[in-house]
Scaffold this motif. Structure first.
Motif, PDB file in Angstrom:
ATOM      1  N   ILE A  75       0.832  -1.206   0.000  1.00 20.78           N
ATOM      2  CA  ILE A  75       0.000   0.000   0.000  1.00 20.78           C
ATOM      3  C   ILE A  75       0.867   1.257   0.000  1.00 20.78           C
ATOM      4  O   ILE A  75       0.563   2.242  -0.687  1.00 20.78           O
ATOM      5  CB  ILE A  75      -0.943  -0.010   1.219  1.00 20.78           C
ATOM      6  N   TYR A  76       1.977   1.224   0.740  1.00 25.43           N
ATOM      7  CA  TYR A  76       2.883   2.380   0.797  1.00 25.43           C
ATOM      8  C   TYR A  76       3.500   2.632  -0.575  1.00 25.43           C
ATOM      9  O   TYR A  76       3.617   3.784  -1.021  1.00 25.43           O
ATOM     10  CB  TYR A  76       3.964   2.118   1.840  1.00 25.43           C
ATOM     11  N   ASN A  77       3.899   1.571  -1.263  1.00 21.38           N
ATOM     12  CA  ASN A  77       4.448   1.739  -2.611  1.00 21.38           C
ATOM     13  C   ASN A  77       3.429   2.375  -3.546  1.00 21.38           C
ATOM     14  O   ASN A  77       3.750   3.259  -4.339  1.00 21.38           O
ATOM     15  CB  ASN A  77       4.881   0.379  -3.176  1.00 21.38           C
ATOM     16  N   LYS A  78       2.213   1.887  -3.457  1.00 23.14           N
ATOM     17  CA  LYS A  78       1.139   2.456  -4.280  1.00 23.14           C
ATOM     18  C   LYS A  78       0.945   3.928  -3.948  1.00 23.14           C
ATOM     19  O   LYS A  78       0.774   4.761  -4.846  1.00 23.14           O
ATOM     20  CB  LYS A  78      -0.155   1.681  -4.034  1.00 23.14           C
ATOM     21  N   PHE A  79       0.981   4.257  -2.675  1.00 27.32           N
ATOM     22  CA  PHE A  79       0.788   5.628  -2.231  1.00 27.32           C
ATOM     23  C   PHE A  79       1.897   6.542  -2.754  1.00 27.32           C
ATOM     24  O   PHE A  79       1.651   7.690  -3.126  1.00 27.32           O
ATOM     25  CB  PHE A  79       0.755   5.669  -0.704  1.00 27.32           C
ATOM     26  N   VAL A  80       3.116   6.022  -2.795  1.00 29.81           N
ATOM     27  CA  VAL A  80       4.257   6.821  -3.272  1.00 29.81           C
ATOM     28  C   VAL A  80       4.238   6.972  -4.787  1.00 29.81           C
ATOM     29  O   VAL A  80       4.424   8.072  -5.325  1.00 29.81           O
ATOM     30  CB  VAL A  80       5.592   6.188  -2.814  1.00 29.81           C
ATOM     31  N   LEU A  81       3.975   5.887  -5.501  1.00 33.58           N
ATOM     32  CA  LEU A  81       4.100   5.886  -6.951  1.00 33.58           C
ATOM     33  C   LEU A  81       2.886   6.472  -7.670  1.00 33.58           C
ATOM     34  O   LEU A  81       3.034   7.051  -8.755  1.00 33.58           O
ATOM     35  CB  LEU A  81       4.329   4.459  -7.454  1.00 33.58           C
ATOM     36  N   ASP A  82       1.722   6.321  -7.094  1.00 32.35           N
ATOM     37  CA  ASP A  82       0.489   6.719  -7.776  1.00 32.35           C
ATOM     38  C   ASP A  82       0.437   8.228  -8.019  1.00 32.35           C
ATOM     39  O   ASP A  82       0.707   9.029  -7.120  1.00 32.35           O
ATOM     40  CB  ASP A  82      -0.712   6.289  -6.938  1.00 32.35           C
ATOM     41  N   LYS A  83       0.068   8.598  -9.235  1.00 34.53           N
ATOM     42  CA  LYS A  83       0.002  10.015  -9.600  1.00 34.53           C
ATOM     43  C   LYS A  83      -1.101  10.742  -8.856  1.00 34.53           C
ATOM     44  O   LYS A  83      -1.065  11.973  -8.735  1.00 34.53           O
ATOM     45  CB  LYS A  83      -0.206  10.147 -11.110  1.00 34.53           C
ATOM     46  N   GLU A  84      -2.084  10.016  -8.349  1.00 36.32           N
ATOM     47  CA  GLU A  84      -3.162  10.648  -7.600  1.00 36.32           C
ATOM     48  C   GLU A  84      -2.864  10.725  -6.107  1.00 36.32           C
ATOM     49  O   GLU A  84      -3.673  11.267  -5.344  1.00 36.32           O
ATOM     50  CB  GLU A  84      -4.467   9.875  -7.822  1.00 36.32           C
ATOM     51  N   GLN A  85      -1.712  10.215  -5.692  1.00 35.05           N
ATOM     52  CA  GLN A  85      -1.325  10.266  -4.278  1.00 35.05           C
ATOM     53  C   GLN A  85      -0.092  11.165  -4.145  1.00 35.05           C
ATOM     54  O   GLN A  85      -0.202  12.373  -4.338  1.00 35.05           O
ATOM     55  CB  GLN A  85      -1.074   8.846  -3.758  1.00 35.05           C
ATOM     56  N   LEU A  86       1.078  10.584  -3.857  1.00 35.54           N
ATOM     57  CA  LEU A  86       2.289  11.398  -3.714  1.00 35.54           C
ATOM     58  C   LEU A  86       2.957  11.725  -5.042  1.00 35.54           C
ATOM     59  O   LEU A  86       3.874  12.532  -5.094  1.00 35.54           O
ATOM     60  CB  LEU A  86       3.290  10.690  -2.791  1.00 35.54           C
ATOM     61  N   ASN A  87       2.517  11.062  -6.100  1.00 39.59           N
ATOM     62  CA  ASN A  87       2.964  11.380  -7.461  1.00 39.59           C
ATOM     63  C   ASN A  87       4.488  11.341  -7.611  1.00 39.59           C
ATOM     64  O   ASN A  87       5.129  12.314  -8.009  1.00 39.59           O
ATOM     65  CB  ASN A  87       2.428  12.758  -7.882  1.00 39.59           C
ATOM     66  N   PHE A  88       5.061  10.178  -7.306  1.00 44.46           N
ATOM     67  CA  PHE A  88       6.488   9.944  -7.559  1.00 44.46           C
ATOM     68  C   PHE A  88       6.586   8.727  -8.473  1.00 44.46           C
ATOM     69  O   PHE A  88       6.990   7.640  -8.062  1.00 44.46           O
ATOM     70  CB  PHE A  88       7.228   9.691  -6.242  1.00 44.46           C
ATOM     71  N   PRO A  89       6.203   8.896  -9.752  1.00 41.83           N
ATOM     72  CA  PRO A  89       6.045   7.753 -10.663  1.00 41.83           C
ATOM     73  C   PRO A  89       7.358   7.243 -11.254  1.00 41.83           C
ATOM     74  O   PRO A  89       7.547   7.208 -12.468  1.00 41.83           O
ATOM     75  CB  PRO A  89       5.144   8.330 -11.755  1.00 41.83           C
ATOM     76  N   PHE A  90       8.269   6.820 -10.379  1.00 42.32           N
ATOM     77  CA  PHE A  90       9.576   6.353 -10.831  1.00 42.32           C
ATOM     78  C   PHE A  90       9.873   4.988 -10.202  1.00 42.32           C
ATOM     79  O   PHE A  90      10.657   4.893  -9.241  1.00 42.32           O
ATOM     80  CB  PHE A  90      10.652   7.379 -10.473  1.00 42.32           C
ATOM     81  N   PRO A  91       9.265   3.931 -10.712  1.00 42.76           N
ATOM     82  CA  PRO A  91       9.407   2.602 -10.096  1.00 42.76           C
ATOM     83  C   PRO A  91      10.819   2.046 -10.131  1.00 42.76           C
ATOM     84  O   PRO A  91      11.226   1.338  -9.196  1.00 42.76           O
ATOM     85  CB  PRO A  91       8.449   1.733 -10.914  1.00 42.76           C
ATOM     86  N   VAL A  92      11.578   2.350 -11.189  1.00 42.53           N
ATOM     87  CA  VAL A  92      12.945   1.825 -11.256  1.00 42.53           C
ATOM     88  C   VAL A  92      13.810   2.477 -10.184  1.00 42.53           C
ATOM     89  O   VAL A  92      14.581   1.813  -9.491  1.00 42.53           O
ATOM     90  CB  VAL A  92      13.550   2.062 -12.656  1.00 42.53           C
ATOM     91  N   PHE A  93      13.665   3.785 -10.028  1.00 41.75           N
ATOM     92  CA  PHE A  93      14.441   4.488  -8.992  1.00 41.75           C
ATOM     93  C   PHE A  93      14.047   3.993  -7.611  1.00 41.75           C
ATOM     94  O   PHE A  93      14.911   3.755  -6.752  1.00 41.75           O
ATOM     95  CB  PHE A  93      14.212   5.994  -9.085  1.00 41.75           C
ATOM     96  N   LEU A  94      12.743   3.829  -7.365  1.00 40.11           N
ATOM     97  CA  LEU A  94      12.287   3.387  -6.051  1.00 40.11           C
ATOM     98  C   LEU A  94      12.803   1.990  -5.731  1.00 40.11           C
ATOM     99  O   LEU A  94      13.247   1.716  -4.608  1.00 40.11           O
ATOM    100  CB  LEU A  94      10.760   3.402  -5.990  1.00 40.11           C
ATOM    101  N   THR A  95      12.772   1.112  -6.729  1.00 39.60           N
ATOM    102  CA  THR A  95      13.307  -0.239  -6.533  1.00 39.60           C
ATOM    103  C   THR A  95      14.795  -0.194  -6.238  1.00 39.60           C
ATOM    104  O   THR A  95      15.285  -0.908  -5.358  1.00 39.60           O
ATOM    105  CB  THR A  95      13.054  -1.090  -7.786  1.00 39.60           C
TER     106      THR A  95
END
Length: 357
Positions: A81-101
């Motif tokens: 859920i936290y990953n979704k919250f960070v990555l989702d454009k409608e939440q924290l809008n940090f759409p960079f999955p490769v960087f986050l991984t």
């Protein structure tokens, strides 16, 4: 980390598939005392205790299994859920999955080495005979598949709901079985065919009932499942004789994943994630990686506290709670058809995990 699973969707690091349990059947592997025996046990190097560091029977009883299972379920659900919250454009809008991984794996690399230096949680390292040849021939290729599974899973998070992703992940054991069958590691039986058919039908029904279906996200999640399943089979084949619990595995695989993913960032996301870090904030980034790392620590204790059947049921409960949580916390929509399909898939999953054939 995780799948089951980098956040190790883990954890995607599927606990019953990485710590002393056969990734093909989910049954607990024989516990071994020395490297070279079959299986990947989780016992400490110096005693018969199951908890890290060679805990005694008296020490093991200090933490009730129910509490350990509850902590694992909470952390496992929180990671996703936290990953979704960070990555989702409608939440924290940090759409960079490769960087986050990549950041998660770098955090895990440092974390496991700190644990090895200052705690007994990594005492299992003493039983692993790692050579340069074994690292290049076994750890590196498995790490590459691990990296791919994590990246594609987090890419799917961008467009799929958490609930739908969990429904799709129910197909992972089937993919593991099919890959094992293709390589002659497992023989299909009539009962297994029925179970595979039930899980496949359930997942297909749940997919058909998804109201927010996204083709790209679906493909990313399928690729994540394929890479994760291949990784689990490779672990069974290439790492026989090595006793590696989730933390010890992470000790070796995290640096590989971090390096591979770091090489991908310039070609996939460029400098943009580095420019957006200030908007996200270091506290969010560090806490997100910390929760994922904490899941791996909980996994070590979970494996020692529960049987393979209990682990399977705990995983099913976690998936159900996660789907419910995504509905209330993230506004995911789950249709009646999806409930029906997922119920069939879960029943098939439990039957598969308890199958003795």
């Amino acid at each position: 980390m995780s799948k089951e699973h980098t956040s190790l969707p883990m954890q995607n690091l599927s606990i019953d598939e990485k710590g002393g349990h056969d990734p093909i059947t989910g049954h607990r592997l024989p516990s071994v005392g020395t490297p070279g025996a079959s299986g990947m046990g989780v016992q400490g190097p110096s005693s018969g205790g199951i908890l890290p560091g060679g805990a005694s029977q008296r020490d093991k009883k200090k933490i009730h299994p129910a509490l350990i299972i509850a902590i694992w379920i909470a952390l496992s659900s929180s990671v996703i859920i936290y990953n979704k919250f960070v990555l989702d454009k409608e939440q924290l809008n940090f759409p960079f999955p490769v960087f986050l991984t990549t950041f998660h794996m770098a955090f895990a690399t440092v974390g496991t080495r700190m644990l090895a230096r200052f705690t007994h949680l990594m005492d299992g390292l003493h039983t692993v005979e790692m050579t340069n040849e074994r690292w290049y021939r076994n750890i590196l290729p498995i790490g590459a598949f691990f990296s791919a599974s994590l990246v594609f899973s987090n890419m799917a998070v961008l467009t799929l709901t958490v609930s739908f992703m969990q429904m799709l992940k129910a197909f992972t054991p089937v993919a593991v079985l099919l890959i094992s069958f293709a390589f002659g590691l497992k023989q299909l039986s009539g009962s297994l065919v029925l179970i595979v058919g039930a899980i496949s039908f359930g997942v297909a029904t749940a997919s058909y009932g998804e109201v927010s279906f996204d083709p790209a996200g679906f493909v990313f999640q399928v690729l994540a499942i394929v890479f994760e399943s291949t990784r689990l089979v490779m672990i069974q084949v290439l790492l026989q004789g090595l006793k590696m619990d989730p933390l010890v595995s992470l000790y070796y695989f995290a640096p590989v994943c971090a390096c591979i993913n770091a090489c991908l960032i310039p070609f996939t996301e460029g400098l943009q994630p580095f420019m957006e870090i200030a908007n996200l904030g270091p506290a969010i980034l560090l806490s997100n990686a910390g929760v994922a790392f904490g899941l791996n620590i909980a996994a070590v204790f979970l494996i020692g506290a529960a049987s393979s059947l209990t682990l399977t049921l705990a995983g099913v409960l976690k998936d159900i709670l996660l789907i419910m949580g995504s509905m209330f916390l993230l506004g995911s929509t789950v249709t009646g058809l999806q409930y029906f399909g997922y119920a069939i898939a879960l029943a098939g999953l439990v039957a598969f995990k308890t199958h003795k054939g």
